[in-house]
Design an enzyme around this catalytic site. Sequence first.
Site, PDB file in Angstrom:
ATOM      1  N   HIS A 200       0.890  -1.263  -0.032  1.00 10.93           N
ATOM      2  CA  HIS A 200      -0.087  -0.078  -0.049  1.00 10.93           C
ATOM      3  C   HIS A 200       1.040   1.171   0.039  1.00 10.93           C
ATOM      4  CE1 HIS A 200      -4.011  -1.721   0.739  1.00 10.93           C
ATOM      5  NE2 HIS A 200      -3.371  -2.809   1.188  1.00 10.93           N
ATOM      6  N   ASP A 256      -4.951   7.258  23.530  1.00 10.90           N
ATOM      7  CA  ASP A 256      -6.379   7.118  24.062  1.00 10.90           C
ATOM      8  C   ASP A 256      -6.986   8.333  24.315  1.00 10.90           C
ATOM      9  OD1 ASP A 256      -5.663   4.355  24.984  1.00 10.90           O
ATOM     10  OD2 ASP A 256      -5.135   5.127  27.048  1.00 10.90           O
ATOM     11  N   ASP A 416      -7.906  -6.806  27.150  1.00  5.52           N
ATOM     12  CA  ASP A 416      -7.439  -6.450  28.504  1.00  5.52           C
ATOM     13  C   ASP A 416      -7.598  -7.402  29.503  1.00  5.52           C
ATOM     14  OD1 ASP A 416      -7.062  -3.522  27.485  1.00  5.52           O
ATOM     15  OD2 ASP A 416      -9.136  -3.481  27.390  1.00  5.52           O
TER      16      ASP A 416
END
Length: 565
Positions: A200, A256, A416
């Site tokens: 790509h 985050d 997690d």
Amino acid sequence: MTEIYLLDYGAGNVRSVVNAVSQLGYTLKEVQKPEDILKADKILFPGVGAFGQAMEALERKGYTEALKAFVKSGKPFMGICVGMQVLFEGSDESPETPGLGIIKGRVQRFTNTDKSVPHMGWNRLLIAKEQSLIQHTAPHPKSLAQQQGIDHTQVYYFVHSYAVPYSPAQQQWTLTVTQYGNEQFISSVQLGNMFCTQFHPEKSGPAGLALFRAFLERPVTTLPLGEHPPVGSVVYRDIPLSPRDYFTTRVVACLDVRANDRGDLVVTKGDQYDVRDRETADGDVRNLGKPVELAERYYREGADEITFLNITSFRNIPMQDLPMLKVLQEASRTIFVPLTVGGGIRNITDPDGRSYSALEVAGEYFRSGADKISIGSDAVYAAEAYWQNQGRKLGNTAIESIAKAYGAQAVVISVDPRRVYVADPSDTLHHVLETKFPGPNGERYCWYQCTVKGGREGRDIDVHQLVTACEDLGAGEILLNCMDRDGTNSGYDLELIADVKRAITIPVIASSGAGRVEHFSEVVRKTGVEATLAAGIFHRKEVPISQVKDHLDQSGFPIRHMVPL
């Protein structure tokens, strides 16, 4: 005026291709009907997802005959990934679906036993075809590869499970070959004005942009297939199998993203998943920067991928999550490495009562600039249902539907887990490890409990069960966190990571616990992970990305060296 058309059959992230072309000062028209293909001066055909779905979409839109006619006419044509694969006769990914048949040969799945599949990451191109340059034709004549913008000293981004094995039968077409493990495959084809890549370019940073520039600047000429520019005779090179490939270790920067108490999106980082700053009077969400600005910084510093984890309340209604979609749209305009987004990707019903499937939610993120989506809690629920169904696929999970439409490589499972200590393996029915780090009461064994809702709720399923189920359901990669190590800077949980690597054949990204450069080389050396991820230490500039990559390089691990922007 040159008419450059984009052929988008409706799968995957083509926004990055459009943005790459725009970055170079060009605009693309979109193919709306077969006649657009025939009247185009140049065509750019990016493809993402499954071979069969691509061919079915081309047939449904009536594009196949026009596309074959255009390629055979000798006008400039550039295909990417599936946009290259469909030129062949067929693919083992969709055995009953014929390809365009312009090139002899078949797309096959990797058979590596020593490497993870998909082949996901940065790798080198080996030049298989050149021209013996005639003297005095030009002051500095370019080779065939250079004419396409290829720099053989750089690495390019691949993400695929199927490829065309390199064979002398395709020698006329093959421009470059790439080695992955003990297999060689065709990484680009070129003949006349036709040039296609398995990798790509739009995700290969500055090196990839150079390929687009070469295509866009190429004069609009007709050079029928089978002909080469009249520079010199063609020379084909043997590409011997090397004892090792040049598949690089990826360094991933994670952001985050959450709305603070004023409603602004910020990059934050928690202490054991608590993202509020307890040392300030207002206790607001810890603010480490703006998402797009920070992501652009990491791109300039050499991050191989960037992951946005959406931990804000907008994730509850992602189809109306305009702030996060805007982050993706803005980031993809200037960042040309893979972007992953996670948070809230599941079947949802918005406050107005309208329902959306996980596939529709993911599609919105892909159209906004994401290359991969990360599924967390919903993957745990899917795995639970999978085992309740006696280890059989259900056919209706988010993992299955998204992987079917966009390919396994587009689905990342974010895990997690937390340790649960036991005195003896017989104390639990879960997959147990003997640990070098005993529990609070001297327990020598532990299992890893999967959690949902941002780590707030534990489930009766272990990591081993989760990752094996998700691989069978169609996921292409595991982002492996560890709640016990998060924010500790004490190093990755090597026991957990090594155990997961042994259990599955898809790539693993190691996350949680990195505090110094040695932790990155340690986890790669001891577990064989394909990628390493960090967040807080990058945000706070405690350990710059450049230092991590320099250390990996000095430790003998292939890396992507940053090309000046």
